[in-house]
Design a protein around this motif. Structure first.
Motif, mmCIF file in Angstrom:
data_model
loop_
_atom_site.group_PDB
_atom_site.id
_atom_site.type_symbol
_atom_site.label_atom_id
_atom_site.label_comp_id
_atom_site.label_asym_id
_atom_site.label_seq_id
_atom_site.Cartn_x
_atom_site.Cartn_y
_atom_site.Cartn_z
ATOM 1 N N SER A 5 0.743 -1.000 -0.038
ATOM 2 C CA SER A 5 -0.250 0.075 0.025
ATOM 3 C C SER A 5 0.405 1.247 0.205
ATOM 4 O O SER A 5 0.753 2.020 -0.742
ATOM 5 N N LYS A 6 1.645 1.474 0.691
ATOM 6 C CA LYS A 6 2.901 2.478 1.083
ATOM 7 C C LYS A 6 3.202 2.807 -0.379
ATOM 8 O O LYS A 6 3.688 3.753 -0.915
ATOM 9 N N LEU A 7 3.893 1.292 -0.915
ATOM 10 C CA LEU A 7 4.127 1.652 -2.441
ATOM 11 C C LEU A 7 3.814 1.897 -4.008
ATOM 12 O O LEU A 7 4.051 2.700 -4.487
ATOM 13 N N SER A 8 1.831 2.280 -3.116
ATOM 14 C CA SER A 8 1.435 2.618 -4.594
ATOM 15 C C SER A 8 0.310 3.770 -3.945
ATOM 16 O O SER A 8 -0.466 3.675 -4.744
ATOM 17 N N SER A 9 0.883 3.951 -2.906
ATOM 18 C CA SER A 9 0.258 4.946 -2.148
ATOM 19 C C SER A 9 0.066 6.839 -2.815
ATOM 20 O O SER A 9 -0.720 7.559 -3.105
ATOM 21 N N GLY A 10 1.316 7.534 -3.652
ATOM 22 C CA GLY A 10 1.444 8.248 -3.785
ATOM 23 C C GLY A 10 1.744 8.859 -5.192
ATOM 24 O O GLY A 10 2.888 8.082 -5.743
ATOM 25 N N ALA A 11 2.459 9.817 -5.226
ATOM 26 C CA ALA A 11 3.108 10.662 -6.292
ATOM 27 C C ALA A 11 4.326 10.976 -6.357
ATOM 28 O O ALA A 11 5.290 10.966 -6.997
ATOM 29 N N GLU A 12 4.711 10.983 -4.741
ATOM 30 C CA GLU A 12 5.881 10.940 -4.237
ATOM 31 C C GLU A 12 6.357 9.805 -3.251
ATOM 32 O O GLU A 12 5.330 9.454 -1.949
ATOM 33 N N LEU A 13 7.499 9.272 -3.572
ATOM 34 C CA LEU A 13 7.841 7.885 -2.665
ATOM 35 C C LEU A 13 9.601 8.315 -1.972
ATOM 36 O O LEU A 13 10.473 8.598 -3.419
ATOM 37 N N LEU A 14 9.167 8.490 -0.691
ATOM 38 C CA LEU A 14 10.646 8.532 -0.853
ATOM 39 C C LEU A 14 11.371 7.408 0.453
ATOM 40 O O LEU A 14 11.012 6.737 1.237
ATOM 41 N N LEU A 15 11.862 6.668 -0.994
ATOM 42 C CA LEU A 15 12.725 5.427 -1.102
ATOM 43 C C LEU A 15 13.749 4.740 0.449
ATOM 44 O O LEU A 15 15.039 5.716 -0.032
ATOM 45 N N ALA A 16 14.429 4.486 1.604
ATOM 46 C CA ALA A 16 14.919 4.364 2.237
ATOM 47 C C ALA A 16 15.690 2.769 2.063
ATOM 48 O O ALA A 16 15.094 1.981 2.667
ATOM 49 N N PRO A 17 15.850 2.211 0.966
ATOM 50 C CA PRO A 17 16.278 0.841 1.169
ATOM 51 C C PRO A 17 17.780 0.656 2.047
ATOM 52 O O PRO A 17 18.826 1.607 2.631
ATOM 53 N N GLU A 18 18.547 -1.129 2.337
ATOM 54 C CA GLU A 18 19.503 -0.847 2.828
ATOM 55 C C GLU A 18 20.895 -0.553 2.099
ATOM 56 O O GLU A 18 21.508 -0.726 2.293
ATOM 57 N N ARG A 19 20.819 -0.756 0.633
ATOM 58 C CA ARG A 19 21.348 -0.919 -0.154
ATOM 59 C C ARG A 19 20.957 -0.145 -1.368
ATOM 60 O O ARG A 19 19.874 0.027 -1.924
ATOM 61 N N VAL A 20 21.820 1.548 -2.258
ATOM 62 C CA VAL A 20 21.496 1.016 -3.699
ATOM 63 C C VAL A 20 23.065 0.932 -4.869
ATOM 64 O O VAL A 20 23.535 0.912 -3.987
ATOM 65 N N LEU A 21 21.881 0.546 -5.625
ATOM 66 C CA LEU A 21 22.651 -0.208 -6.849
ATOM 67 C C LEU A 21 23.130 1.714 -7.281
ATOM 68 O O LEU A 21 22.354 2.173 -8.160
ATOM 69 N N LEU A 22 24.357 2.346 -7.541
ATOM 70 C CA LEU A 22 24.974 3.560 -8.312
ATOM 71 C C LEU A 22 25.182 2.918 -9.389
ATOM 72 O O LEU A 22 26.123 1.852 -9.566
ATOM 73 N N PRO A 23 25.462 4.131 -10.536
ATOM 74 C CA PRO A 23 26.630 4.200 -10.981
ATOM 75 C C PRO A 23 27.741 3.510 -10.341
ATOM 76 O O PRO A 23 28.962 3.021 -11.613
ATOM 77 N N ASP A 24 28.532 4.387 -9.474
ATOM 78 C CA ASP A 24 30.264 4.044 -9.497
ATOM 79 C C ASP A 24 30.312 2.602 -8.086
ATOM 80 O O ASP A 24 30.634 2.155 -7.391
ATOM 81 N N GLY A 25 28.813 2.220 -8.100
ATOM 82 C CA GLY A 25 28.955 0.748 -7.483
ATOM 83 C C GLY A 25 27.598 0.478 -6.012
ATOM 84 O O GLY A 25 26.310 1.828 -6.192
ATOM 85 N N ILE A 26 27.865 0.070 -5.178
ATOM 86 C CA ILE A 26 26.759 0.147 -4.269
ATOM 87 C C ILE A 26 26.861 0.761 -3.298
ATOM 88 O O ILE A 26 27.725 0.985 -2.108
ATOM 89 N N GLY A 27 25.840 1.667 -2.466
ATOM 90 C CA GLY A 27 26.257 2.603 -1.643
ATOM 91 C C GLY A 27 24.461 2.219 -0.481
ATOM 92 O O GLY A 27 24.419 1.250 -0.460
ATOM 93 N N GLN A 28 25.130 2.818 1.045
ATOM 94 C CA GLN A 28 24.402 2.140 1.892
ATOM 95 C C GLN A 28 24.219 3.591 2.539
ATOM 96 O O GLN A 28 24.551 4.860 1.937
ATOM 97 N N ASP A 29 23.046 3.805 3.365
ATOM 98 C CA ASP A 29 22.357 4.960 4.126
ATOM 99 C C ASP A 29 22.026 5.805 2.606
ATOM 100 O O ASP A 29 22.624 7.466 2.878
ATOM 101 N N ILE A 30 21.662 5.653 1.692
ATOM 102 C CA ILE A 30 21.530 6.308 0.553
ATOM 103 C C ILE A 30 19.692 5.892 0.392
ATOM 104 O O ILE A 30 19.272 5.252 0.425
ATOM 105 N N ALA A 31 19.247 7.591 0.004
ATOM 106 C CA ALA A 31 17.860 7.244 0.176
ATOM 107 C C ALA A 31 17.525 7.922 -1.675
ATOM 108 O O ALA A 31 17.982 8.579 -1.748
ATOM 109 N N VAL A 32 16.086 7.532 -2.331
ATOM 110 C CA VAL A 32 15.768 8.018 -3.495
ATOM 111 C C VAL A 32 14.380 8.673 -3.067
ATOM 112 O O VAL A 32 13.576 8.201 -2.763
ATOM 113 N N LEU A 33 14.270 9.794 -3.693
ATOM 114 C CA LEU A 33 13.328 10.473 -3.523
ATOM 115 C C LEU A 33 12.370 9.774 -5.726
ATOM 116 O O LEU A 33 12.935 10.479 -6.306
#
Length: 465
Positions: A5-33
């Protein structure tokens, strides 16, 4: 509120995953809007919390947020007959795909393309590159199917004038149709137009030159199969006196808009031409195993800076098995003989399956990376599985150990498309029933010629021997 429900709920999502695959590698403590279908901000979680106190961060422990993968070469209207090609020798397009696609009714082309799109999303692909169908009704059917499925698609329009009974008359008609195709999808959110000639020798010199120029002018890709099998190279030599890539160069059709499918049998001169002209390649490792007789030296292209993506060629729509095959085939075909124990170090295949693949298929500024401004085409992968415990090198593990069963969510253009493997806004089970109803009739009508028997019949013959 539960996670779905949260992922389907709004036009804006502030996601706080444990890991994020970024262009320069895998990061932590990174959020995505995510906002407006794009990555609006990618920054440390504390910073984004401060910037957007009005948004509740959706905590995603033991989850990886990564770009959706790019299938750089496929055939969406071949999904109804995919297992018909098992065990078959090369050049199956002549005996299976051409007669099958030419026999598809519009409804069958539609369900085939939608089935393939569903399989691709379930496998972790958020973009597919369709190389052009031979079905007369295929373009409209594929367009409807990919939009309903919600997948991003580079949609090829086939322009084979020499395959027409009246090639002189066909040229003008096909060019007019090509120009309409490019204009129609110029600003489409999910469908990106492309032009294709199936193999260089079925396009006249002027057709090859014109469609390549149209694509270059419009910033789109021109697709063709080249050097897929030894017989394909020999056929081109017999028909036109040149190897396929030499023919493209001769016609002025080898440029930065060109996307070559396979390109497995490269001479040193051809490799140089690709580098100098800026052409890109779709590396199809599973196709090489199942129906080819050579493997692209993709690591050599990587070192020379030739753009390439990873393609399924419609074999199986499983992005993680494709990553594994891409690395494994390089190791078997080249690494073992060279003593190269790294064969790309894992990250190379992640790069060419995502950002590098997007560049190769003309979408380098659109998708393929978790970067601000790009389309929010991404996956949420469950890391809390036995296969990834303990985790020491997640980049390598994604290539060799990850599995599509770990996909919790698939987003395209910021919209949740699949949850735990199934669409959230349309009935995949109903589509599967429709496939079963249509497939038998359309496949039975097609004048398909198989060389090898089914697996069970093969077993019976082996027992008799």
């Amino acid at each position: 509120m539960d996670l779905l429900s949260k992922l389907s709920s709004g036009a804006e999502l502030l996601l706080a995953p444990e890991r994020v695959l970024l262009p320069d590698g895998i990061g932590q403590d990174i959020a995505v809007l995510v906002a407006g279908g794009r990555f609006a901000r990618v920054a440390p979680l504390a910073q984004l919390r401060a910037e957007r106190p009005d948004l509740e961060a959706i905590e995603l422990p033991q989850r990886l947020l990564m770009p959706g993968l790019i299938d750089a070469h496929t055939h969406l209207t071949q999904a109804l007959g995919k297992s018909l090609a098992f065990g078959e020798p090369s050049e199956i397009f002549r005996r299976i795909w051409v007669p099958m696609e030419a026999s598809l009714r519009e409804e069958a082309a539609y369900v085939s393309a939608k089935l393939a799109s569903l399989e691709a999303l379930r496998g972790g692909f958020t973009t597919v590159v369709d190389a052009g169908t031979r079905s007369d009704e295929g373009i409209e059917a594929v367009t409807l199917a990919v939009r309903e499925a919600g997948i991003r698609c580079v949609l090829g329009l086939t322009c084979n004038d020499l395959a027409d009974p009246q090639p002189e008359q066909a040229y003008g008609r096909l060019i007019e149709r090509a120009e309409r195709h490019l204009a129609r999808f110029e600003h489409d959110a999910l469908v990106h137009p492309s032009l294709a000639v199936s193999i260089p020798e079925v396009g006249s010199d002027r057709m090859l030159a014109r469609v390549a120029a149209l694509c270059a002018e419009s910033g789109r890709v021109f697709q063709t199969h080249a050097n897929e099998h030894l017989v394909a190279v020999e056929r081109s030599l017999v028909a036109r006196g040149l190897r396929p890539i030499e023919l493209l160069e001769h016609c002025g059709a080898l440029n930065a808009s060109t996307l070559l499918a396979h390109a497995t049998l490269l001479t040193p001169r051809e490799a140089r031409l690709l580098r100098e002209r800026g052409a890109a390649v779709a590396y199809n490792p599973v196709a090489s195993v199942w129906k080819g007789n050579a493997v692209l030296d993709a690591l050599a292209l990587h070192e020379q800076g030739v753009p390439f993506g990873l393609g399924t060629d419609g074999t199986r729509y499983d992005a993680f098995r494709l990553l594994d095959a891409a690395e494994a085939m390089q190791r078997i075909a080249f690494g073992l003989a060279r003593g190269d124990s790294s064969c790309g170090g894992g990250w190379t295949w992640l790069e060419h399956g995502t950002r590098g693949g997007a560049q190769a298929v003309g979408l380098g500024s659109v998708t393929g990376a978790i970067e601000e401004g790009r389309a929010a085409d991404f996956l949420l992968l469950d890391l809390d599985v036995p296969e990834l415990q303990p985790s020491w090198d997640l980049g390598w593990e994604l290539v060799r150990l990850a599995d599509r069963s770990q996909l919790q969510a698939v987003f395209v253009a910021g919209r949740l498309r699949l949850w735990q493997g199934w669409p959230v806004d349309w009935d995949a089970r109903a589509l599967m029933r429709q496939v079963r109803e249509l497939a038998c009739e359309d496949i039975a009508r097609a004048p398909i010629q198989r060389v090898h028997p089914t697996s069970d019949e093969h077993r019976r013959r082996a027992a008799r021997r």
